[in-house]
Design a protein around this motif. Structure first.
Motif, PDB file in Angstrom:
ATOM      1  N   THR A   2       0.858  -1.178   0.000  1.00 28.54           N
ATOM      2  CA  THR A   2       0.000   0.000   0.000  1.00 28.54           C
ATOM      3  C   THR A   2       0.893   1.226   0.000  1.00 28.54           C
ATOM      4  O   THR A   2       1.804   1.330   0.822  1.00 28.54           O
ATOM      5  CB  THR A   2      -0.923   0.033   1.237  1.00 28.54           C
ATOM      6  OG1 THR A   2      -1.787  -1.109   1.186  1.00 28.54           O
ATOM      7  CG2 THR A   2      -1.758   1.295   1.280  1.00 28.54           C
ATOM      8  N   MET A  27      -5.712   1.190 -11.145  1.00 31.62           N
ATOM      9  CA  MET A  27      -6.918   0.419 -11.450  1.00 31.62           C
ATOM     10  C   MET A  27      -6.691  -0.504 -12.642  1.00 31.62           C
ATOM     11  O   MET A  27      -7.183  -1.634 -12.660  1.00 31.62           O
ATOM     12  CB  MET A  27      -8.093   1.356 -11.754  1.00 31.62           C
ATOM     13  CG  MET A  27      -8.681   2.009 -10.529  1.00 31.62           C
ATOM     14  SD  MET A  27      -9.960   3.235 -10.925  1.00 31.62           S
ATOM     15  CE  MET A  27     -11.100   2.293 -11.888  1.00 31.62           C
ATOM     16  N   ASP A  30      -5.468  -3.782 -11.701  1.00 29.21           N
ATOM     17  CA  ASP A  30      -6.311  -4.469 -10.719  1.00 29.21           C
ATOM     18  C   ASP A  30      -5.911  -4.184  -9.279  1.00 29.21           C
ATOM     19  O   ASP A  30      -6.059  -5.037  -8.400  1.00 29.21           O
ATOM     20  CB  ASP A  30      -6.349  -5.981 -10.973  1.00 29.21           C
ATOM     21  CG  ASP A  30      -7.013  -6.322 -12.294  1.00 29.21           C
ATOM     22  OD1 ASP A  30      -7.973  -5.623 -12.656  1.00 29.21           O
ATOM     23  OD2 ASP A  30      -6.557  -7.274 -12.961  1.00 29.21           O
ATOM     24  N   LYS A  31      -5.423  -2.982  -9.040  1.00 26.27           N
ATOM     25  CA  LYS A  31      -5.112  -2.573  -7.668  1.00 26.27           C
ATOM     26  C   LYS A  31      -6.311  -1.800  -7.127  1.00 26.27           C
ATOM     27  O   LYS A  31      -7.153  -1.309  -7.869  1.00 26.27           O
ATOM     28  CB  LYS A  31      -3.853  -1.720  -7.648  1.00 26.27           C
ATOM     29  CG  LYS A  31      -2.649  -2.496  -8.173  1.00 26.27           C
ATOM     30  CD  LYS A  31      -1.356  -1.873  -7.769  1.00 26.27           C
ATOM     31  CE  LYS A  31      -0.227  -2.629  -8.448  1.00 26.27           C
ATOM     32  NZ  LYS A  31       0.683  -3.211  -7.570  1.00 26.27           N
ATOM     33  N   TYR A  32      -6.366  -1.702  -5.833  1.00 28.73           N
ATOM     34  CA  TYR A  32      -7.372  -0.878  -5.177  1.00 28.73           C
ATOM     35  C   TYR A  32      -6.809   0.531  -5.082  1.00 28.73           C
ATOM     36  O   TYR A  32      -5.631   0.713  -4.765  1.00 28.73           O
ATOM     37  CB  TYR A  32      -7.694  -1.421  -3.782  1.00 28.73           C
ATOM     38  CG  TYR A  32      -8.304  -2.790  -3.813  1.00 28.73           C
ATOM     39  CD1 TYR A  32      -9.680  -2.956  -3.959  1.00 28.73           C
ATOM     40  CD2 TYR A  32      -7.507  -3.927  -3.706  1.00 28.73           C
ATOM     41  CE1 TYR A  32     -10.253  -4.221  -3.993  1.00 28.73           C
ATOM     42  CE2 TYR A  32      -8.072  -5.207  -3.738  1.00 28.73           C
ATOM     43  CZ  TYR A  32      -9.433  -5.336  -3.882  1.00 28.73           C
ATOM     44  OH  TYR A  32      -9.996  -6.585  -3.922  1.00 28.73           O
ATOM     45  N   VAL A  33      -7.649   1.519  -5.357  1.00 29.03           N
ATOM     46  CA  VAL A  33      -7.167   2.900  -5.351  1.00 29.03           C
ATOM     47  C   VAL A  33      -8.176   3.830  -4.692  1.00 29.03           C
ATOM     48  O   VAL A  33      -9.359   3.521  -4.575  1.00 29.03           O
ATOM     49  CB  VAL A  33      -6.865   3.410  -6.779  1.00 29.03           C
ATOM     50  CG1 VAL A  33      -5.810   2.564  -7.464  1.00 29.03           C
ATOM     51  CG2 VAL A  33      -8.119   3.486  -7.625  1.00 29.03           C
ATOM     52  N   SER A  34      -7.666   4.961  -4.294  1.00 28.08           N
ATOM     53  CA  SER A  34      -8.484   6.060  -3.785  1.00 28.08           C
ATOM     54  C   SER A  34      -7.857   7.352  -4.298  1.00 28.08           C
ATOM     55  O   SER A  34      -6.626   7.457  -4.367  1.00 28.08           O
ATOM     56  CB  SER A  34      -8.479   6.038  -2.256  1.00 28.08           C
ATOM     57  OG  SER A  34      -9.088   7.207  -1.752  1.00 28.08           O
ATOM     58  N   SER A  55      -3.069   0.276  -3.690  1.00 22.24           N
ATOM     59  CA  SER A  55      -2.878  -0.853  -2.781  1.00 22.24           C
ATOM     60  C   SER A  55      -3.240  -2.188  -3.418  1.00 22.24           C
ATOM     61  O   SER A  55      -4.074  -2.243  -4.320  1.00 22.24           O
ATOM     62  CB  SER A  55      -3.744  -0.642  -1.530  1.00 22.24           C
ATOM     63  OG  SER A  55      -3.576  -1.696  -0.622  1.00 22.24           O
ATOM     64  N   ASP A  56      -2.622  -3.239  -2.917  1.00 24.68           N
ATOM     65  CA  ASP A  56      -2.981  -4.598  -3.310  1.00 24.68           C
ATOM     66  C   ASP A  56      -4.179  -5.093  -2.509  1.00 24.68           C
ATOM     67  O   ASP A  56      -4.733  -6.148  -2.812  1.00 24.68           O
ATOM     68  CB  ASP A  56      -1.804  -5.560  -3.078  1.00 24.68           C
ATOM     69  CG  ASP A  56      -0.655  -5.287  -4.024  1.00 24.68           C
ATOM     70  OD1 ASP A  56      -0.900  -4.808  -5.145  1.00 24.68           O
ATOM     71  OD2 ASP A  56       0.503  -5.539  -3.637  1.00 24.68           O
ATOM     72  N   GLU A  57      -4.558  -4.356  -1.477  1.00 27.84           N
ATOM     73  CA  GLU A  57      -5.683  -4.717  -0.612  1.00 27.84           C
ATOM     74  C   GLU A  57      -6.724  -3.607  -0.649  1.00 27.84           C
ATOM     75  O   GLU A  57      -6.422  -2.475  -1.028  1.00 27.84           O
ATOM     76  CB  GLU A  57      -5.190  -4.910   0.822  1.00 27.84           C
ATOM     77  CG  GLU A  57      -4.115  -5.964   0.965  1.00 27.84           C
ATOM     78  CD  GLU A  57      -3.491  -5.975   2.358  1.00 27.84           C
ATOM     79  OE1 GLU A  57      -3.883  -5.155   3.201  1.00 27.84           O
ATOM     80  OE2 GLU A  57      -2.615  -6.813   2.573  1.00 27.84           O
ATOM     81  N   GLU A  58      -7.932  -3.915  -0.220  1.00 28.17           N
ATOM     82  CA  GLU A  58      -8.974  -2.894  -0.180  1.00 28.17           C
ATOM     83  C   GLU A  58      -8.524  -1.718   0.675  1.00 28.17           C
ATOM     84  O   GLU A  58      -7.870  -1.897   1.702  1.00 28.17           O
ATOM     85  CB  GLU A  58     -10.270  -3.481   0.372  1.00 28.17           C
ATOM     86  CG  GLU A  58     -10.968  -4.392  -0.603  1.00 28.17           C
ATOM     87  CD  GLU A  58     -12.359  -4.798  -0.138  1.00 28.17           C
ATOM     88  OE1 GLU A  58     -13.055  -3.972   0.484  1.00 28.17           O
ATOM     89  OE2 GLU A  58     -12.715  -5.952  -0.404  1.00 28.17           O
ATOM     90  N   VAL A  59      -8.895  -0.527   0.247  1.00 25.30           N
ATOM     91  CA  VAL A  59      -8.548   0.696   0.965  1.00 25.30           C
ATOM     92  C   VAL A  59      -9.620   0.944   2.016  1.00 25.30           C
ATOM     93  O   VAL A  59     -10.783   1.192   1.677  1.00 25.30           O
ATOM     94  CB  VAL A  59      -8.431   1.891  -0.010  1.00 25.30           C
ATOM     95  CG1 VAL A  59      -8.149   3.178   0.740  1.00 25.30           C
ATOM     96  CG2 VAL A  59      -7.353   1.620  -1.063  1.00 25.30           C
TER      97      VAL A  59
END
Length: 183
Positions: A2, A27, A30-34, A55-59
């Protein structure tokens, strides 16, 4: 993995766009982004910044209190956000416009001559693209090279400005190809 990043500068430098492009590039992999933009009193010439998380995990929360990376394109932004960096974090600052050195000794620093590099690529308004190329190189694992930025630019840029995408990609590629020495 992250990575929390704050992009900051004055309106017209493209800090909000750079953050949006980075988020879209993440995105595409396939990464999680904000991405949260913040504008000052005036769009052009006022202050602007944005927070981006890749991030590789949910934000869990888009709020960034202690960023891993700060990108400062002007002096007021560096002065303000250098303090926020977590110890060991990375400060990338636009040495084309910032004549002072960062004060903290517990962070990593890259003096990036954004404007000069943009001019070398015949893209004088492309300092924000230079930053993206530098980030992709300086933060391994966040974005895999330049290719994701092609998708991101195509998504982020309006139809009337897509004609600038080839020069922006060339600027990102050029910046990605450079070696960056930490201070």
């Amino acid at each position: 993995m992250t990575t929390e990043i704050i992009f900051a500068g004055f309106g017209g430098q493209g800090v909000i766009l750079a953050g949006k492009i980075l988020a879209l590039a993440g995105m595409s992999e396939d990464k999680y982004v904000s991405h949260i933009p913040s504008y000052g009193a005036a769009m052009r010439g006022g202050t602007a910044n944005c927070s981006v998380i890749v991030s590789d995990e949910e934000v869990a929360s888009p709020v960034i209190e202690k960023p891993d990376v700060v990108v400062a394109l002007n002096k007021p932004s560096m002065v303000k956000f250098e303090k926020a960096l977590k110890p060991g974090g990375l400060l990338i600052y636009n040495s084309s416009l910032i004549e002072i050195k960062p004060e903290r000794k517990d962070i990593r620093k890259i003096a990036l001559p954004c404007n000069e590099i943009a001019n070398e690529t015949n893209n004088p308004r492309g300092a924000n693209m230079v930053v993206l190329g530098c980030l992709a190189k300086a933060v391994p694992g966040m974005i895999s090279g330049v290719k994701p930025f092609e998708y991101a630019l195509d998504e982020a840029i309006s139809a009337r400005n897509k004609k600038f995408n080839p020069i922006n990609i060339a600027t990102i590629e050029y910046a990605f190809g450079k070696d960056y020495k930490e201070e």
